[in-house]
Write an enzyme that holds these catalytic residues in place. Sequence first.
Site, PDB file in Angstrom:
ATOM      1  N   TYR A 169      62.934  49.736  83.083  1.00  0.00           N
ATOM      2  CA  TYR A 169      61.737  49.894  83.926  1.00  0.00           C
ATOM      3  C   TYR A 169      61.338  51.363  83.938  1.00  0.00           C
ATOM      4  O   TYR A 169      62.197  52.252  83.966  1.00  0.00           O
ATOM      5  CB  TYR A 169      62.058  49.448  85.361  1.00  0.00           C
ATOM      6  CG  TYR A 169      60.972  49.781  86.352  1.00  0.00           C
ATOM      7  CD1 TYR A 169      59.998  48.851  86.688  1.00  0.00           C
ATOM      8  CD2 TYR A 169      60.918  51.046  86.938  1.00  0.00           C
ATOM      9  CE1 TYR A 169      58.982  49.175  87.574  1.00  0.00           C
ATOM     10  CE2 TYR A 169      59.906  51.376  87.827  1.00  0.00           C
ATOM     11  CZ  TYR A 169      58.946  50.438  88.139  1.00  0.00           C
ATOM     12  OH  TYR A 169      57.939  50.768  89.016  1.00  0.00           O
ATOM     13  N   GLU A 188      52.974  51.451  85.785  1.00  0.00           N
ATOM     14  CA  GLU A 188      54.231  50.718  85.823  1.00  0.00           C
ATOM     15  C   GLU A 188      54.434  49.988  84.504  1.00  0.00           C
ATOM     16  O   GLU A 188      53.542  49.263  84.060  1.00  0.00           O
ATOM     17  CB  GLU A 188      54.190  49.730  86.986  1.00  0.00           C
ATOM     18  CG  GLU A 188      55.525  49.142  87.311  1.00  0.00           C
ATOM     19  CD  GLU A 188      55.499  48.404  88.640  1.00  0.00           C
ATOM     20  OE1 GLU A 188      56.268  48.773  89.536  1.00  0.00           O
ATOM     21  OE2 GLU A 188      54.708  47.459  88.771  1.00  0.00           O
TER      22      GLU A 188
END
Length: 232
Positions: free
Chosen positions: A109, A197
């Site tokens: 991530y 993101e």
Amino acid sequence: MKIHEYQGKELFRNAGVPVPNGFPAFSVEEAVDAADKLTTDIFVVKAQIHAGGRSKGGGVKLAIGADEVKQRANDMLGMNLVTHQTGPKGKEVQCLLIEEASDIKRELYAGIVLDRSSGCFVFMVSTEGGVEIEKVSEKTPEKIIKEWINPNGNLKTYQARKLAFALGLEGPQIKHATKTFLALWEVFINYDCSLIEINPLVVTKSDEIIALDAKINFDDNALFRHKDIQKM
Ligand code: ADP
Ligand code: MG
């Protein structure tokens, strides 16, 4: 303002953040054309809606060969996609992204947001990619590693390398990730983003680092500076 994954990936591609080859498709014909243009036989068909969690709702599907892309596109275009982020009403799928399937070794991530409590930007990474980051933050916050950036500063190369090491990357992966993080910061700052993101950011079997998802939000007050984003 929010944009679609395929538009975010276009910005990433232009800035040197690696993404899979792919094309948007607004019809079944365009989906088949996209598959024909890509030099692979394994595709991913992805519903383009302004919400995450698409895969769980059936909005991200693997397809082998152009015929399967056609089938998937037929099923997905016009469908009402419900995810934990759309609410019970769901969202109608009007556009797809047809892209090459990546050979995934690890799902990580990466994200950048404005941290209002410290008055700085924060660059976050985690080894726990591909899952809801909100849950990671709630249950195992130590698994989110952060570097802060002054509002009038830049992400430094040593910080990008630190993040790469914190992810347990090794060999050529470190160089690729460092370059990717610096490029990602450039997108964030140049486009006046309020959030970027990538979940998941993957390590491939050939040690490349690729953004498989792209979520970008923009600061509306700065949109007048970005005619190209306004058009999106
Ligand atoms: P969402 O977060 O909305 O569910 P993602 O774009 O993150 O959608 O895709 C969900 C999952 O599908 C990813 O975690 C990844 O495992 C897989 N995936 C997505 N795109 C690709 C791709 N191009 N190649 C291989 N796997 C993919
Ligand atoms: Mg995702």
